[in-house]
Each structure stands twice: as C-alpha cells, then as structure tokens.
Design a protein around this motif. Sequence first.
Motif, PDB file in Angstrom:
ATOM      1  N   GLY A 152       0.810  -1.196   0.000  1.00 14.41           N
ATOM      2  CA  GLY A 152       0.000   0.000   0.000  1.00 14.41           C
ATOM      3  C   GLY A 152       0.846   1.248   0.000  1.00 14.41           C
ATOM      4  O   GLY A 152       2.066   1.200  -0.155  1.00 14.41           O
ATOM      5  N   GLU A 153       0.214   2.401   0.168  1.00 11.82           N
ATOM      6  CA  GLU A 153       0.964   3.652   0.156  1.00 11.82           C
ATOM      7  C   GLU A 153       1.810   3.742   1.425  1.00 11.82           C
ATOM      8  O   GLU A 153       1.395   3.340   2.499  1.00 11.82           O
ATOM      9  CB  GLU A 153       0.011   4.829   0.117  1.00 11.82           C
ATOM     10  CG  GLU A 153      -0.850   4.849  -1.115  1.00 11.82           C
ATOM     11  CD  GLU A 153      -1.892   5.926  -1.007  1.00 11.82           C
ATOM     12  OE1 GLU A 153      -2.626   6.115  -1.994  1.00 11.82           O
ATOM     13  OE2 GLU A 153      -1.999   6.557   0.037  1.00 11.82           O
ATOM     14  N   SER A 154       2.962   4.304   1.301  1.00  9.94           N
ATOM     15  CA  SER A 154       3.784   4.499   2.489  1.00  9.94           C
ATOM     16  C   SER A 154       4.810   5.578   2.223  1.00  9.94           C
ATOM     17  O   SER A 154       5.214   5.820   1.090  1.00  9.94           O
ATOM     18  CB  SER A 154       4.484   3.196   2.874  1.00  9.94           C
ATOM     19  OG  SER A 154       5.444   2.826   1.918  1.00  9.94           O
ATOM     20  N   VAL A 155       5.188   6.233   3.252  1.00  5.58           N
ATOM     21  CA  VAL A 155       6.293   7.167   3.209  1.00  5.58           C
ATOM     22  C   VAL A 155       7.236   6.732   4.306  1.00  5.58           C
ATOM     23  O   VAL A 155       6.881   6.724   5.464  1.00  5.58           O
ATOM     24  CB  VAL A 155       5.822   8.612   3.456  1.00  5.58           C
ATOM     25  CG1 VAL A 155       7.013   9.552   3.504  1.00  5.58           C
ATOM     26  CG2 VAL A 155       4.867   9.033   2.358  1.00  5.58           C
ATOM     27  N   GLY A 156       8.404   6.332   3.989  1.00  7.66           N
ATOM     28  CA  GLY A 156       9.292   5.806   5.003  1.00  7.66           C
ATOM     29  C   GLY A 156      10.665   6.408   4.947  1.00  7.66           C
ATOM     30  O   GLY A 156      11.012   7.132   4.034  1.00  7.66           O
ATOM     31  N   LEU A 157      11.457   6.144   5.910  1.00 12.67           N
ATOM     32  CA  LEU A 157      12.804   6.679   6.000  1.00 12.67           C
ATOM     33  C   LEU A 157      13.790   5.532   6.058  1.00 12.67           C
ATOM     34  O   LEU A 157      13.529   4.471   6.589  1.00 12.67           O
ATOM     35  CB  LEU A 157      12.945   7.557   7.234  1.00 12.67           C
ATOM     36  CG  LEU A 157      12.078   8.812   7.228  1.00 12.67           C
ATOM     37  CD1 LEU A 157      12.213   9.558   8.534  1.00 12.67           C
ATOM     38  CD2 LEU A 157      12.436   9.719   6.075  1.00 12.67           C
ATOM     39  N   HIS A 158      15.002   5.746   5.502  1.00 22.76           N
ATOM     40  CA  HIS A 158      15.975   4.691   5.471  1.00 22.76           C
ATOM     41  C   HIS A 158      16.590   4.451   6.837  1.00 22.76           C
ATOM     42  O   HIS A 158      16.909   3.319   7.178  1.00 22.76           O
ATOM     43  CB  HIS A 158      17.061   5.045   4.462  1.00 22.76           C
ATOM     44  CG  HIS A 158      16.552   5.090   3.060  1.00 22.76           C
ATOM     45  ND1 HIS A 158      15.900   4.033   2.489  1.00 22.76           N
ATOM     46  CD2 HIS A 158      16.585   6.050   2.116  1.00 22.76           C
ATOM     47  CE1 HIS A 158      15.562   4.348   1.248  1.00 22.76           C
ATOM     48  NE2 HIS A 158      15.958   5.561   0.999  1.00 22.76           N
ATOM     49  N   LEU A 159      16.853   5.517   7.619  1.00 23.02           N
ATOM     50  CA  LEU A 159      17.533   5.374   8.888  1.00 23.02           C
ATOM     51  C   LEU A 159      16.728   6.038   9.984  1.00 23.02           C
ATOM     52  O   LEU A 159      16.315   7.175   9.863  1.00 23.02           O
ATOM     53  CB  LEU A 159      18.911   6.041   8.822  1.00 23.02           C
ATOM     54  CG  LEU A 159      19.936   5.424   7.881  1.00 23.02           C
ATOM     55  CD1 LEU A 159      21.174   6.305   7.797  1.00 23.02           C
ATOM     56  CD2 LEU A 159      20.314   4.030   8.324  1.00 23.02           C
ATOM     57  N   PRO A 160      16.555   5.383  11.129  1.00 27.28           N
ATOM     58  CA  PRO A 160      15.826   6.013  12.218  1.00 27.28           C
ATOM     59  C   PRO A 160      16.645   7.042  12.974  1.00 27.28           C
ATOM     60  O   PRO A 160      16.110   7.940  13.563  1.00 27.28           O
ATOM     61  CB  PRO A 160      15.470   4.838  13.111  1.00 27.28           C
ATOM     62  CG  PRO A 160      16.507   3.807  12.837  1.00 27.28           C
ATOM     63  CD  PRO A 160      16.885   3.975  11.403  1.00 27.28           C
ATOM     64  N   THR A 161      17.979   6.919  13.028  1.00 32.26           N
ATOM     65  CA  THR A 161      18.837   7.823  13.781  1.00 32.26           C
ATOM     66  C   THR A 161      20.051   8.194  12.948  1.00 32.26           C
ATOM     67  O   THR A 161      20.642   7.343  12.309  1.00 32.26           O
ATOM     68  CB  THR A 161      19.297   7.170  15.091  1.00 32.26           C
ATOM     69  OG1 THR A 161      18.157   6.750  15.835  1.00 32.26           O
ATOM     70  CG2 THR A 161      20.111   8.143  15.914  1.00 32.26           C
ATOM     71  N   LEU A 162      20.423   9.464  12.989  1.00 31.39           N
ATOM     72  CA  LEU A 162      21.587   9.956  12.278  1.00 31.39           C
ATOM     73  C   LEU A 162      22.412  10.831  13.215  1.00 31.39           C
ATOM     74  O   LEU A 162      21.874  11.760  13.809  1.00 31.39           O
ATOM     75  CB  LEU A 162      21.145  10.766  11.058  1.00 31.39           C
ATOM     76  CG  LEU A 162      22.237  11.420  10.222  1.00 31.39           C
ATOM     77  CD1 LEU A 162      23.093  10.353   9.557  1.00 31.39           C
ATOM     78  CD2 LEU A 162      21.645  12.360   9.175  1.00 31.39           C
ATOM     79  N   SER A 163      23.696  10.517  13.342  1.00 29.09           N
ATOM     80  CA  SER A 163      24.597  11.323  14.169  1.00 29.09           C
ATOM     81  C   SER A 163      25.575  12.060  13.270  1.00 29.09           C
ATOM     82  O   SER A 163      26.213  11.448  12.416  1.00 29.09           O
ATOM     83  CB  SER A 163      25.357  10.428  15.150  1.00 29.09           C
ATOM     84  OG  SER A 163      24.468   9.823  16.068  1.00 29.09           O
ATOM     85  N   VAL A 164      25.669  13.368  13.481  1.00 31.41           N
ATOM     86  CA  VAL A 164      26.497  14.205  12.620  1.00 31.41           C
ATOM     87  C   VAL A 164      27.337  15.138  13.479  1.00 31.41           C
ATOM     88  O   VAL A 164      26.857  15.667  14.486  1.00 31.41           O
ATOM     89  CB  VAL A 164      25.606  15.029  11.665  1.00 31.41           C
ATOM     90  CG1 VAL A 164      26.431  15.992  10.836  1.00 31.41           C
ATOM     91  CG2 VAL A 164      24.800  14.117  10.766  1.00 31.41           C
ATOM     92  N   GLN A 165      28.564  15.328  13.065  1.00 33.31           N
ATOM     93  CA  GLN A 165      29.457  16.256  13.764  1.00 33.31           C
ATOM     94  C   GLN A 165      28.986  17.693  13.530  1.00 33.31           C
ATOM     95  O   GLN A 165      28.593  18.061  12.399  1.00 33.31           O
ATOM     96  CB  GLN A 165      30.874  16.098  13.204  1.00 33.31           C
ATOM     97  CG  GLN A 165      31.975  16.569  14.129  1.00 33.31           C
ATOM     98  CD  GLN A 165      32.243  15.577  15.251  1.00 33.31           C
ATOM     99  OE1 GLN A 165      32.178  14.375  15.052  1.00 33.31           O
ATOM    100  NE2 GLN A 165      32.544  16.097  16.427  1.00 33.31           N
ATOM    101  N   GLU A 166      29.027  18.478  14.577  1.00 32.67           N
ATOM    102  CA  GLU A 166      28.666  19.884  14.448  1.00 32.67           C
ATOM    103  C   GLU A 166      29.521  20.546  13.372  1.00 32.67           C
ATOM    104  O   GLU A 166      30.742  20.367  13.324  1.00 32.67           O
ATOM    105  CB  GLU A 166      28.870  20.600  15.776  1.00 32.67           C
ATOM    106  CG  GLU A 166      28.480  22.068  15.764  1.00 32.67           C
ATOM    107  CD  GLU A 166      28.675  22.740  17.112  1.00 32.67           C
ATOM    108  OE1 GLU A 166      28.895  22.031  18.117  1.00 32.67           O
ATOM    109  OE2 GLU A 166      28.628  23.982  17.170  1.00 32.67           O
ATOM    110  N   GLY A 167      28.884  21.272  12.489  1.00 30.07           N
ATOM    111  CA  GLY A 167      29.581  21.939  11.402  1.00 30.07           C
ATOM    112  C   GLY A 167      29.581  21.177  10.096  1.00 30.07           C
ATOM    113  O   GLY A 167      29.783  21.766   9.026  1.00 30.07           O
ATOM    114  N   ASP A 168      29.345  19.852  10.186  1.00 28.59           N
ATOM    115  CA  ASP A 168      29.255  19.051   8.966  1.00 28.59           C
ATOM    116  C   ASP A 168      27.877  19.202   8.341  1.00 28.59           C
ATOM    117  O   ASP A 168      26.960  19.743   8.957  1.00 28.59           O
ATOM    118  CB  ASP A 168      29.524  17.575   9.279  1.00 28.59           C
ATOM    119  CG  ASP A 168      30.989  17.307   9.566  1.00 28.59           C
ATOM    120  OD1 ASP A 168      31.300  16.171   9.983  1.00 28.59           O
ATOM    121  OD2 ASP A 168      31.818  18.233   9.380  1.00 28.59           O
TER     122      ASP A 168
END
Lengths: 120, 113
Positions: free
Chosen positions: B1-17
């Motif tokens: 059926g229809e869905s809108v999903g995301l590949h990753l539930p959590t993303l950690s990024v360095q400040e400034g990146d």
Amino acid sequence: GAGVSQTPSNKVTEKGKYVELRCDPISGHTALYWYRQSLGQGPEFLIYFQGTGAADDSGLPNDRFFAVRPEGSVSTLKIQRTERGDSAVYLCASSLVIGLLAGLLTNEQFFGPGTRLTVL
Amino acid sequence: GESVGLHLPTLSVQEGDNSIINCAYSNSASDYFIWYKQESGKGPQFIIDIRSNMDKRQGQRVTVLLNKTVKHLSLQIAATQPGDSAVYFCAENALNRDDKIIFGKGTRLHILP
C-alpha cells in the motif's frame, strides 16, 4: 497573532471516560487538521475541516472519535469511552487555504504543541 | 500500500558538517512533499516543501532534492548546528487525497560536539 494553541497540554483520564481536546487555529486560517502521534511515529491524519464542515474524516479510527468546528474557528476533538490505546499526542494544525487543488504552490500547515492524552 | 518511510531512524552528525536525511515514498501520484522538524514536546515545524515538477529547492541552510524516478526525497542541512537536533519527518500529499498529508516515521538527528 499567536500560533496554533491547544488545551489542555496534558490530559490524564481513566479508561471509559469521555474527553474533549481543544484547538485554537491561527486567526483567518480556513483549514484545520487533527492528527494523532504515537511515540516514535509520525503524525497520523484524523480529520480536516474546511470552514465549519468536515471535508475528510476518513482518518478517525472509529465512531468513538468525533470532531466539531461550529463557527469555523475553534475545533474540539471528542473521544468517548476512552481506551488505553487512545493514549497519544493529539496535534492540531491550520492552514490559510486548501491550496493544492486550487493549483497554489504551497499548503503550509502550522502545528500546535499538541495535547498529550494518557488513558490509564 | 501507500507508504512514506525513512531509510535510517537515527543519524549522528558532527557539528559543522552537512547532514543528509533520506526518505522513500511509494505513491506515484504524490504531487507535493514537505519536510518537518519536530523538537521534543513541540509540534512539527515546516522546513521546506517541493512540488513534483521540481527536482531541487533551496532554503536557508536547507536543500530538498526530489528524484521521482526512484521515488526518493532527501533533506540536506548545511553546517549542522546544535539547534538542528530534532526528529525530521518527510511527508507527502497527492491530489487524489485532497490535502491530507501522510507522514513518514521520522529520523532523529543527533549533533555531536
């Protein structure tokens, strides 16, 4: 003036009780939406109003849920015989127009802070 | 059926990146896509939107890319700041659903010092 407001911010009730959740949209916004958000999930559409009438209520989970907007401004979401599964954050949003069908470029919905409902 | 999903539930990024949050959708009739930011205890906040007749749109520090061929949407945040910490939702709308917006599950963005 202010953004969308919702009252109460928190509501704790017992299973089987009746609750009313209130939404005050941004002044002049003709469209009003209700969503339900469970922990860790995205908001789930419940119902939206264009003016006083419910344009789409297909998201209401069952007949215990009902919403009104009698004067085309404030809306009340009503839940009868609450169940533990009704526990969630109930979000209200409003927008200036329902724009997509009219070919307008955007349909920005402004959300309130939500009412956290806990059914014990 | 229809869905809108995301590949990753959590993303950690360095400040400034730069941060890139991805989203997949399945409804070919989707016409309009929106990214929302939700901070703890608050309602979702509109960030940027894009219509299906566009493939890129830029805002202040944010860019949304739309690839209709593979039904993929991404949000790029430049020079990520601590205030960007939040859950990000992609959402979509199709003309055949009036103005009902369907939200994905969300990605939590963590900013590392």
